[in-house]
Design an enzyme around this catalytic site. Structure first.
Site, PDB file in Angstrom:
ATOM      1  N   LYS A  81       0.817  -1.170   0.030  1.00  0.00           N
ATOM      2  CA  LYS A  81       0.075  -0.016   0.018  1.00  0.00           C
ATOM      3  C   LYS A  81       0.973   1.536  -0.105  1.00  0.00           C
ATOM      4  CE  LYS A  81      -4.090   2.211   2.329  1.00  0.00           C
ATOM      5  NZ  LYS A  81      -4.917   1.937   3.498  1.00  0.00           N
ATOM      6  N   SER A 156     -10.016   2.288   2.283  1.00  0.00           N
ATOM      7  CA  SER A 156      -8.940   2.820   1.624  1.00  0.00           C
ATOM      8  C   SER A 156      -7.835   1.824   0.869  1.00  0.00           C
ATOM      9  CB  SER A 156      -8.209   3.883   2.375  1.00  0.00           C
ATOM     10  OG  SER A 156      -7.549   3.357   3.376  1.00  0.00           O
ATOM     11  N   SER A 180     -10.240  -0.203   6.731  1.00  0.00           N
ATOM     12  CA  SER A 180      -9.946  -0.236   5.367  1.00  0.00           C
ATOM     13  C   SER A 180      -9.100  -1.342   4.731  1.00  0.00           C
ATOM     14  CB  SER A 180      -8.721   1.017   5.128  1.00  0.00           C
ATOM     15  OG  SER A 180      -9.700   2.155   4.947  1.00  0.00           O
TER      16      SER A 180
END
Ligand code: GLN
Length: 503
Positions: A81, A156, A180
């Site tokens: 990420k 997210s 998330s």
């Protein structure tokens, strides 16, 4: 062979590499090929640099050839990420304000991936500063759900969930502040876990809400997620909130996969009204399944969970408004209007006005307001009191049961564009995941079927007390095993577009 390699689990790939049947370079190349073939449509990655990835893989092959003992995931690719700093790749946090910034150091999670011999194949897309539930708040455009490219992959950490679901990487990292990891895992039909707060290091993770942010793993199987969890978790002296205790035995728990005699509580407040019927139906079946596997199931009430969402939307923006003050146009990335005449304040204002997106600005304003003198007690202070009540609800519940379960999300993946103009609708995606963030406990999402209305994946959430992470893996693995027997394979094999995209 190449496309076959991308269908393997991380555990299988690691074994193939360890036994010398394939090299880490071959495995990395297969995934780079897959990315080249499908990422134009999936858009999971913000940065892929084949040379850097292959160099990491070559280093693993060389270390193995030299007889070095490597970790259980050595040579396996991982999508990272883009909110963790990486010294050899850009780090944007999905924001224009960090475009072009090269961090001078690795986050602890990054460093541990490297030590374990994992190959960081690229950096994945996310909602700007991890604020959102769909990746639509990314300054670089949304990622797409591999089950249906017109839908969101959650957020997210939606680039990470999309990458794993699209077979672009067997593993990915994420961060879970309000859901998330678990929410994107649920809506893409994969596994995602939020470790106990403090169980995984925040050092080098670009901060959103420091009392909630938790790095965690994605995988296509519970065992893969557990292997990644073990690879990067554990005490870190560089993070002041890191817990100085051994990592719970999550891999052993994932292999054990039994629930006989375990007490399972169904959270009364998480389900029913507001939940899509197909989501509720699959959840109810998962509960019946747990019972048939020997678990003792009871309904448990956590009355203050109803207030979790409003409390979170005061606490998280408050912390964000303070954390994002560091983007001052001087230290990182973007600088707008620095003509030698304008004052530092003007340059800062211009840079922040242009560099931050609408949702980030909304959060900064909400948080600044909630923390301002005269309002602090009524908003931030009150939200913290509610947080304490939620922690007490969990404590009372865990006196009666070993784990709690709920649907991970109220709905399946929604269409891209559907909720962008309605922040409240977007926030509701995390209704069931936020309580665990406020309490800091362990939680996981595991696929439990497809909703009848739309044929899209549904996630089962399992929650356990802090430091009982092994328990959530044990239950998730038991459910996964029973359901895969029933389905004749993983849920992801039913995804229609994935297969087509490959041909
Ligand atoms: N969707 C939630 C938010 O927008 C949670 C995000 C997260 O966990 N990073 O704040």
């Amino acid at each position: 062979m190449s496309s076959e390699l991308t269908r393997r689990t991380a555990a299988e790939l690691a074994e193939l590499i360890a036994s010398g049947q394939v090299s880490a370079v071959e495995v990395t190349q297969a995934h780079l090929d897959r990315i080249a073939a499908v990422d134009g449509q999936v858009k999971a990655f913000l940065h892929v640099d084949a040379e850097t990835a292959l160099a990491q893989a070559r280093a693993v092959d060389e270390r193995r050839a030299a007889g070095e003992r490597l970790g259980p995931l050595a040579g396996v690719p991982v999508a990272h990420k883009d909110v963790f700093t990486t010294a050899d790749m850009p780090t944007t946090a999905g924001s224009k304000i960090l475009e072009g910034w090269r961090p001078p150091y690795d986050a602890t999670v990054t460093a541990r991936l490297r030590e374990a011999g994992l190959v960081i194949i690229g950096k994945t897309n996310l909602d700007e500063f991890a604020m959102g539930s769909s990746t639509e708040n990314s300054a670089f455009g949304p990622s797409h759900n591999p089950w249906d490219l017109s839908r969101v992959p959650g957020g997210s950490s939606g680039g990470s969930s999309a990458a794993v679901a699209a077979y672009e990487a067997p593993l990915a990292t994420g961060t879970d502040t309000g859901g998330s990891i678990r929410q994107p895992a649920a809506v893409t039909g994969i596994v995602g876990a939020k470790p106990t707060y403090g169980g995984s290091s925040r050092y080098g993770l670009i901060a959103f809400a420091s009392s909630l942010d938790t790095p965690g793993p994605f995988g296509r199987t519970v065992l893969d997620a557990a292997l990644l969890h073990e690879a990067f978790s554990g005490h870190d002296p560089l993070d002041s909130t890191s817990i100085d205790r051994p990592v719970p035995p999550v891999v052993e728990a994932a292999r054990r996969a039994d629930v006989a005699g375990l007490r399972v509580g169904v959270v009364k407040e998480l389900g029913g009204e507001g939940y899509q019927p197909g989501v509720q139906a699959r959840f109810n079946e998962a509960v019946e399944l747990l019972e048939s596997l020997g678990a003792k199931v009871a309904e448990v009430s956590c009355p203050h969970f109803t207030y979790a969402l409003p409390a979170y939307y005061l606490i998280a923006p408050s912390e964000c408004s303070s954390n994002l003050a560091r983007f001052d146009a001087m230290r990182y990335g973007l600088r707008v209007g620095d003509d030698g005449v304008r004052s530092a304040e003007e340059v800062m204002a211009l840079t922040r006005a242009q560099g931050f997106g609408a949702e980030v600005k909304r959060r900064i304003m909400l948080g600044t307001y909630a923390l301002s003198s005269g309002y602090y007690d009524a908003y931030y202070g009150k939200a913290q009191q509610v947080r304490t009540l939620i922690i007490r609800d969990f404590e009372a519940a865990f006196e009666q049961v070993d784990v709690l379960v709920s649907p991970t999300t109220p709905t399946t993946a929604f269409p891209i564009g559907d909720r962008v103009d309605d922040p409240m609708a977007m926030y509701l995606a995390d209704l069931a995941t936020i309580p665990s963030n406020l309490a800091g406990n362990a939680a996981i999402s595991v696929p439990c079927g497809l909703a009848d209305e739309d044929g899209l994946p549904v996630g089962l959430q399992v929650m356990a007390p802090p430091l009982a992470d092994d328990r959530v893996y044990r239950v998730a693995a038991a459910v996964e095993k029973a359901l895969q027997d029933r389905w004749g394979g993983p849920l992801l094999a039913k995804a229609p577009e994935l297969v087509e995209v490959d041909r």
